[in-house]
Design a protein around this motif. Structure first.
Motif, mmCIF file in Angstrom:
data_model
loop_
_atom_site.group_PDB
_atom_site.id
_atom_site.type_symbol
_atom_site.label_atom_id
_atom_site.label_comp_id
_atom_site.label_asym_id
_atom_site.label_seq_id
_atom_site.Cartn_x
_atom_site.Cartn_y
_atom_site.Cartn_z
ATOM 1 N N GLU A 12 0.842 -1.188 0.000
ATOM 2 C CA GLU A 12 0.000 0.000 0.000
ATOM 3 C C GLU A 12 0.878 1.240 0.000
ATOM 4 N N PHE A 13 0.284 2.331 -0.432
ATOM 5 C CA PHE A 13 0.956 3.634 -0.410
ATOM 6 C C PHE A 13 -0.133 4.639 -0.054
ATOM 7 N N PRO A 14 -0.345 4.856 1.239
ATOM 8 C CA PRO A 14 -1.461 5.709 1.679
ATOM 9 C C PRO A 14 -1.222 7.176 1.353
ATOM 10 N N LYS A 15 -2.272 7.937 1.501
ATOM 11 C CA LYS A 15 -2.196 9.368 1.228
ATOM 12 C C LYS A 15 -1.132 10.028 2.096
ATOM 13 N N GLU A 16 -1.076 9.617 3.346
ATOM 14 C CA GLU A 16 -0.072 10.123 4.266
ATOM 15 C C GLU A 16 0.803 8.972 4.727
ATOM 16 N N GLY A 17 2.091 9.195 4.780
ATOM 17 C CA GLY A 17 2.973 8.178 5.323
ATOM 18 C C GLY A 17 3.663 7.367 4.252
ATOM 19 N N PRO A 18 4.500 6.441 4.701
ATOM 20 C CA PRO A 18 5.317 5.680 3.751
ATOM 21 C C PRO A 18 4.537 4.583 3.045
ATOM 22 N N SER A 19 5.152 4.036 2.023
ATOM 23 C CA SER A 19 4.624 2.830 1.393
ATOM 24 C C SER A 19 4.995 1.642 2.278
ATOM 25 N N ILE A 20 4.112 0.669 2.344
ATOM 26 C CA ILE A 20 4.331 -0.509 3.172
ATOM 27 C C ILE A 20 4.247 -1.757 2.293
ATOM 28 N N LEU A 21 5.229 -2.622 2.429
ATOM 29 C CA LEU A 21 5.159 -3.966 1.845
ATOM 30 C C LEU A 21 4.982 -4.918 3.014
ATOM 31 N N ARG A 22 3.945 -5.707 2.956
ATOM 32 C CA ARG A 22 3.601 -6.588 4.069
ATOM 33 C C ARG A 22 3.665 -8.035 3.610
ATOM 34 N N ILE A 23 4.347 -8.831 4.393
ATOM 35 C CA ILE A 23 4.437 -10.261 4.092
ATOM 36 C C ILE A 23 3.897 -11.010 5.298
ATOM 37 N N GLN A 24 2.811 -11.710 5.092
ATOM 38 C CA GLN A 24 2.212 -12.475 6.182
ATOM 39 C C GLN A 24 2.747 -13.896 6.188
ATOM 40 N N GLN A 25 2.798 -14.483 7.367
ATOM 41 C CA GLN A 25 3.197 -15.894 7.529
ATOM 42 C C GLN A 25 4.455 -16.206 6.728
ATOM 43 N N VAL A 26 5.512 -15.502 7.050
ATOM 44 C CA VAL A 26 6.743 -15.625 6.272
ATOM 45 C C VAL A 26 7.263 -17.065 6.285
ATOM 46 N N VAL A 27 7.921 -17.404 5.165
ATOM 47 C CA VAL A 27 8.582 -18.699 5.023
ATOM 48 C C VAL A 27 10.039 -18.443 4.681
ATOM 49 N N ARG A 28 10.863 -19.487 4.781
ATOM 50 C CA ARG A 28 12.305 -19.317 4.568
ATOM 51 C C ARG A 28 12.596 -18.746 3.184
ATOM 52 N N GLY A 29 11.791 -19.128 2.206
ATOM 53 C CA GLY A 29 11.999 -18.654 0.841
ATOM 54 C C GLY A 29 11.774 -17.159 0.664
ATOM 55 N N ASP A 30 11.213 -16.509 1.674
ATOM 56 C CA ASP A 30 11.017 -15.056 1.596
ATOM 57 C C ASP A 30 12.289 -14.298 1.960
ATOM 58 N N SER A 31 13.282 -14.998 2.465
ATOM 59 C CA SER A 31 14.547 -14.352 2.828
ATOM 60 C C SER A 31 15.178 -13.756 1.572
ATOM 61 N N ALA A 32 15.385 -12.456 1.601
ATOM 62 C CA ALA A 32 15.881 -11.747 0.422
ATOM 63 C C ALA A 32 16.138 -10.304 0.814
ATOM 64 N N ALA A 33 16.682 -9.557 -0.147
ATOM 65 C CA ALA A 33 16.765 -8.106 -0.001
ATOM 66 C C ALA A 33 15.590 -7.495 -0.747
ATOM 67 N N TYR A 34 14.862 -6.627 -0.077
ATOM 68 C CA TYR A 34 13.705 -5.960 -0.680
ATOM 69 C C TYR A 34 14.062 -4.489 -0.861
ATOM 70 N N PHE A 35 14.018 -4.067 -2.119
ATOM 71 C CA PHE A 35 14.380 -2.697 -2.434
ATOM 72 C C PHE A 35 13.151 -1.912 -2.880
ATOM 73 N N CYS A 36 13.098 -0.705 -2.422
ATOM 74 C CA CYS A 36 12.089 0.231 -2.873
ATOM 75 C C CYS A 36 12.778 1.242 -3.789
ATOM 76 N N ALA A 37 12.096 1.643 -4.845
ATOM 77 C CA ALA A 37 12.603 2.690 -5.720
ATOM 78 C C ALA A 37 11.508 3.724 -5.912
ATOM 79 N N SER A 38 11.914 4.941 -6.222
ATOM 80 C CA SER A 38 10.912 5.962 -6.519
ATOM 81 C C SER A 38 11.302 6.710 -7.785
ATOM 82 N N SER A 39 10.305 7.303 -8.407
ATOM 83 C CA SER A 39 10.556 8.083 -9.608
ATOM 84 C C SER A 39 9.713 9.355 -9.561
#
Lengths: 115, 109
Positions: free
Chosen positions: A68-95
């Motif tokens: 999500e990217f609400p009107k106010e505040g930062p963008s949020i990436l949410r991962i529920q019930q994480v598993v080992r395969g979710d281990s990674a680097a997560y990058f945000c970019a803007s333009s």
């Protein structure tokens, strides 16, 4: 520093927990993109958002992931019930917006480790 | 066929030499091309972008684009040890960037 900000920089979660990654775009930028970089793999597009709108989430797994990217505040990436395969680097970019949409500037990333 | 392919590395060059990095892409509709530098454990840093056929120079970096051949390259002149990093080629697909796997460059002092 007016660059893209991400936090936390490192996040450790146990399997089954939730992970919340935050991104504040560069000043003056209204477009946010999330990418994932798995170990020894390239960067993969996940989702593209503008304020209060998800424009394209074609790269995001159908289950457990949301953004999500609400009107106010930062963008949020949410991962529920994480598993080992979710281990990674997560990058945000803007333009900056429509005319320069393709020039994307990356934040420092959040390194997620699932134990 | 991968969307973006880069020449396999690693590439080792002596200090002061020219490092040449190549990239091909599959989508003829792509309009924008980018080179990012990524140091180990860090985030990608945009160092060059090119939209038109031909050469674009910025300091010691030159990007070359040939849309007919679907080919883009990056030359690093007078290579320095600080240039040692992984270089990522990225191509737009609408607003999404498709990245190559990267070429790791090592500059030997």
């Amino acid at each position: 520093n007016a660059g893209v900000m991400q936090n936390p920089r490192h996040l450790v979660r146990r399997r089954g927990q939730e992970a919340r990654l935050r991104c504040s775009p560069m000043k003056g930028h209204s477009h946010v993109y999330w990418y994932r970089q798995l170990p020894e793999e390239g960067l993969k597009f996940m989702v593209y958002l503008q304020k209060e709108n998800i424009i394209d989430e074609s790269g995001m797994p159908k289950e457990r992931f949301s953004a999500e990217f609400p009107k106010e505040g930062p963008s949020i990436l949410r991962i529920q019930q994480v598993v080992r395969g979710d281990s990674a680097a997560y990058f945000c970019a803007s333009s900056p917006g429509e005319l320069r949409s393709y020039e994307q500037y990356f934040g420092p990333g959040t390194r997620l480790t699932v134990t | 066929q991968k969307e973006v392919e880069q020449n396999s590395g690693p590439l080792s060059v002596p200090e002061g030499a020219i490092a040449s990095l190549n990239c091909t892409y599959s989508d003829r509709g792509s309009q924008s091309f980018f080179w990012y530098r990524q140091y180990s454990g860090k985030s990608p840093e945009l160092i060059m972008f090119i939209y038109s056929n031909g050469d674009k120079e910025d300091g010691r970096f030159t990007a070359q684009l040939n849309k007919a051949s679907q080919y883009v390259s990056l030359l690093i002149r007078d290579s320095q040890p600080s240039d040692s990093a992984t270089y990522l080629c990225a191509v737009n697909n609408d607003y999404k960037l498709s990245f190559g796997a990267g070429t790791t460059v090592t500059v030997r002092a």
